[in-house]
Design a protein around this motif. Structure first.
Motif, short mmCIF file in Angstrom:
data_model
loop_
_atom_site.label_atom_id
_atom_site.label_comp_id
_atom_site.label_asym_id
_atom_site.label_seq_id
_atom_site.Cartn_x
_atom_site.Cartn_y
_atom_site.Cartn_z
N ASN A 50 47.08 17.21 68.07
CA ASN A 50 48.36 17.42 69.09
C ASN A 50 49.62 17.32 68.43
O ASN A 50 49.64 17.48 67.23
CB ASN A 50 48.21 16.08 70.29
CG ASN A 50 48.33 14.94 69.75
OD1 ASN A 50 48.94 14.77 68.74
ND2 ASN A 50 47.71 13.75 70.30
N ILE A 51 50.82 17.62 69.31
CA ILE A 51 52.13 17.68 68.57
C ILE A 51 52.71 16.24 67.97
O ILE A 51 53.11 16.37 67.01
CB ILE A 51 53.10 18.06 69.66
CG1 ILE A 51 54.46 18.83 69.23
CG2 ILE A 51 53.43 17.04 70.75
CD1 ILE A 51 55.16 19.53 70.01
N ASP A 52 52.24 15.14 68.56
CA ASP A 52 52.55 13.77 67.85
C ASP A 52 51.94 13.96 66.35
O ASP A 52 52.71 13.24 65.61
CB ASP A 52 51.98 12.79 68.78
CG ASP A 52 53.03 11.87 69.20
OD1 ASP A 52 53.97 12.53 69.73
OD2 ASP A 52 52.71 10.89 69.17
N GLU A 53 50.88 14.37 66.38
CA GLU A 53 50.13 14.48 64.75
C GLU A 53 50.85 15.62 64.10
O GLU A 53 51.54 15.29 62.88
CB GLU A 53 48.66 14.92 65.06
CG GLU A 53 47.87 13.48 65.57
CD GLU A 53 47.95 12.24 64.64
OE1 GLU A 53 48.15 12.39 63.66
OE2 GLU A 53 47.58 11.30 65.44
N TRP A 54 51.06 16.69 64.48
CA TRP A 54 51.51 17.98 63.66
C TRP A 54 52.98 17.78 63.60
O TRP A 54 53.65 17.77 62.50
CB TRP A 54 51.15 19.30 64.45
CG TRP A 54 51.78 20.51 63.74
CD1 TRP A 54 51.01 21.05 62.71
CD2 TRP A 54 52.94 21.05 63.81
NE1 TRP A 54 51.98 22.16 62.29
CE2 TRP A 54 52.97 22.08 62.64
CE3 TRP A 54 54.03 20.83 64.49
CZ2 TRP A 54 54.19 22.93 62.63
CZ3 TRP A 54 55.35 21.58 64.31
CH2 TRP A 54 55.25 22.70 63.31
N GLY A 55 53.82 17.14 64.43
CA GLY A 55 55.22 17.35 64.27
C GLY A 55 55.83 15.91 63.95
O GLY A 55 56.84 15.96 63.84
N ALA A 68 57.87 4.35 73.57
CA ALA A 68 57.36 3.81 74.70
C ALA A 68 56.91 4.92 75.78
O ALA A 68 56.01 4.93 76.62
CB ALA A 68 58.37 2.80 75.23
N ALA A 69 57.77 5.80 75.59
CA ALA A 69 57.55 7.17 76.55
C ALA A 69 56.95 8.42 75.94
O ALA A 69 56.80 9.25 76.69
CB ALA A 69 59.17 7.53 77.14
N GLY A 70 56.58 8.25 74.62
CA GLY A 70 55.98 9.59 74.21
C GLY A 70 56.95 10.73 73.76
O GLY A 70 56.68 11.91 73.82
N THR A 97 58.95 23.73 71.85
CA THR A 97 57.66 23.61 72.45
C THR A 97 57.62 22.54 73.81
O THR A 97 57.36 22.89 74.80
CB THR A 97 56.70 22.91 71.63
OG1 THR A 97 56.55 23.93 70.61
CG2 THR A 97 55.11 22.61 72.06
N ARG A 98 58.41 21.62 73.43
CA ARG A 98 58.75 20.51 74.54
C ARG A 98 59.66 21.01 75.68
O ARG A 98 59.48 20.40 76.67
CB ARG A 98 58.90 19.22 73.81
CG ARG A 98 58.14 18.70 72.87
CD ARG A 98 56.94 17.91 73.66
NE ARG A 98 57.12 16.78 74.27
CZ ARG A 98 56.51 16.00 74.51
NH1 ARG A 98 55.07 16.40 74.49
NH2 ARG A 98 56.75 15.10 75.03
N ALA A 104 59.87 6.64 83.33
CA ALA A 104 59.20 5.65 82.11
C ALA A 104 58.08 6.38 81.34
O ALA A 104 57.66 5.76 80.23
CB ALA A 104 58.94 4.41 83.02
N SER A 105 57.13 6.84 82.13
CA SER A 105 55.85 7.20 82.02
C SER A 105 55.70 8.49 80.88
O SER A 105 54.78 9.24 80.60
CB SER A 105 54.88 7.27 82.69
OG SER A 105 55.24 8.56 83.74
#
Lengths: 56, 498
Positions: free
Chosen positions: B38-43, B109-111, B351-352, B495-496
């Motif tokens: 996912n983008i957390d992994e790639w980016g 905390a919020a990604g 992207t985001r 928050a989420s």
């Protein structure tokens, strides 16, 4: 944390260090003074680091 | 400067470049995630980088190839004022130490992956998110172009004329960034930084010994400035305020850029960031010594077409052929790490904060990674086109404006971490006024970053970005009083995450 203000004062107040003498290893004061703030800042951040370490 | 191809120099350079390319592709397997891509992994490399990887990554990404060429070039041309990068890259770390752990915690905390995410999460305002994200992307583009310019200077010194070598280097960079994401520059940064350290240490030990010591270097630099009638090895009193405000403004803007922020958000913990704030100043010693190469250029009596040639010409004149090859490879590879991280940072923003916000709100995490990968290629291609088809001065002017612009995102990005007082419309108004005002002032000064400000006791020269930031905060505060008076409620904090 308030110690961390010191590098800002020491480096942004330019009339404090815009001099030629005393030189060190051929470097005018202007140069070695600013480079000397590198280890000084590391020490100051290290002191601040010890004081906030447990906040996690 | 001569630019015939020397076989030894070229062979050593090519060998180093191939080695690093291999590493770039190896990075697709290095620390490969167990979960889906996912983008957390790639980016952001899975937000898993500890102290050492972060140190090399941020160091390799903050002290760039363009820095290695441009800082000594500026010192060669103007002398002491070119050294403002030294106080700048010292005082930036207490700022990082005090501010960035709080930003990291909020993001984790919020990604949040980007500055735009942070702003939308805190204020719930799409327009403010768009303003911050757009500023980030636009400010990054000329910065990437300048990395390619740094790489082009090294290739030119190798005797590789024309556009083909630059395009090949670009293609290699694009492919392994696409495949491995932030893991590629993180892995390459180890090799790149060690090479740069070796080169700079050799240069600052060897070159003065050839030229008769540092005392002689400063003496001949001063003689050259006197002969030229401008510049000097000390500042004139009317340059003090420009020197200090350039250092302070650059310090405040430095970690607002998408690439530096990416390095921060990719850290494993807030404590990793604190440790790095303590350890990263070590690079600043390197930068200070590197800047001295500008003076060594005078001491060596170089005759240059442009100040940007000072570092390559010094290496070529004073190093053995094989070591010159190593040094040029170090500079060219030095461009890869920041260019990769910058394109990743911009791709994350697109992207985001564009794709997910306006085109496809239901995009899956895997879909996000895919969009970001493709965008990273477009971003780099854009920068390459700028270098190939527009005058160099255009990229330099845009980079100057980019510095002023990125600073205007500071209130929106940081103020919400420490106070709940500000509202989105006020921050948006401040951003708009700072951006337009700053752009006007840079244009009005003939594309110079300095503006005369009169505080009653005569005009003093101040960095335009800082003038615009003061204007920005003043407008934001004034508008905030008005909107709060009108009873506008604060948007709920998401928050989420998103």
């Amino acid at each position: 944390m308030s110690l961390l203000i010191l590098p800002y004062i020491g480096l942004l107040w330019v009339p404090l260090y815009d001099f030629r003498e005393p030189t060190l290893f051929g470097f005018p004061f202007f140069y070695w003074y600013q480079i000397a703030w590198v280890p000084l800042t590391i020490v100051l951040i290290a002191i601040a680091y010890r004081s906030v370490r447990d906040d996690e | 400067m001569t630019s015939e191809i020397d076989p030894t120099t070229l062979t050593v350079s090519l060998f180093c470049f191939l080695l690093v390319t291999g590493l770039g592709f190896l990075a697709t397997r290095w620390r490969r995630p167990k979960a889906a891509y996912n983008i957390d992994e790639w980016g952001l490399g899975g937000r898993s980088f500890g102290t050492w990887i972060t140190w090399f990554l941020i160091g390799g990404d903050f002290y760039t190839a363009y820095t290695m060429i441009a800082v000594p070039a500026l010192v060669y041309a103007v002398g002491a004022p070119g050294f403002f990068a030294l106080p700048y890259t010292i005082i930036v770390y207490p700022f990082v130490f005090a501010v960035m752990p709080a930003l990291w915690k909020r993001a984790k905390a919020a990604g949040y992956v980007t500055s735009g995410d942070v702003v939308f999460g805190q204020f719930g305002s799409r327009p403010l998110e768009l303003a911050v994200a757009l500023t980030g992307v636009v400010a990054s583009m000329p910065y990437i172009a300048l990395q390619l310019l740094g790489m082009a200077a090294a290739l030119k010194a190798l005797g590789l004329q024309g556009e083909i070598p630059l395009m090949i280097a670009f293609l290699v960079l694009a492919i392994y960034t696409y495949a491995a994401g932030l893991r590629a520059p993180a892995l390459i940064a180890f090799v790149k930084d060690i090479m740069i350290y070796v080169v700079v240490v050799a240069a600052v030990v060897l070159i003065p010994s050839v030229l008769g010591g540092y005392g002689a270097v400063f003496t001949s630099a001063e003689a050259a400035f006197t002969a030229k009638g401008s510049g000097g090895i000390l500042l004139a009193p009317n340059q003090y305020s420009a020197y200090a405000t350039l250092a302070l403004g650059s310090c405040l803007g430095a970690f607002m850029y998408p690439h530096t922020l990416t390095g921060i958000l990719a850290s494993k913990s807030a404590n990793t960031i604190r440790k790095n704030a303590m350890l990263l100043p070590i690079y600043t010693i390197l930068l200070g010594l590197l800047a001295m190469l500008g003076y060594m250029g005078h001491a060596a009596g170089l005759k240059l077409d442009t100040p940007n040639d000072v570092v390559p010409a010094l290496f070529k004149t004073l190093f053995p052929h094989w070591f010159a090859g190593f040094a040029f490879a170090a500079i060219a590879i030095g461009a890869l790490v920041p260019a990769a991280v910058m394109s990743i940072g911009s791709a994350n923003l697109f992207t985001r904060n564009f794709w997910k916000a306006y085109v496809n709100p239901r995009v899956t995490p895997a879909g996000e990674a895919k969009v970001a990968k493709i965008t990273s290629i477009f971003v780099k291609a854009g920068a390459l086109l700028v270098i190939l088809y527009l005058p160099t001065q255009f990229a330099i002017n845009l980079q100057l404006l980019g510095g002023v612009w990125i600073l205007q995102t500071l209130p929106a990005l940081l103020f919400g971490l420490f106070t709940k007082w500000f509202r989105a419309p006020a921050l948006l108004a401040g951003w708009a006024v700072g951006l337009c005002g700053g752009t006007y002032l840079v244009w009005d000064a003939g594309w110079a970053p300095i503006h005369a400000v009169n505080l009653g006791s005569g005009p003093i020269a101040v960095y335009t970005g800082l003038v615009a930031l003061v204007l920005n905060i003043a407008v934001a505060s004034a508008v905030n009083v008005l909107v709060r008076g009108a009873g506008s409620a604060r948007a709920p904090t998401a928050a989420s995450g998103r």
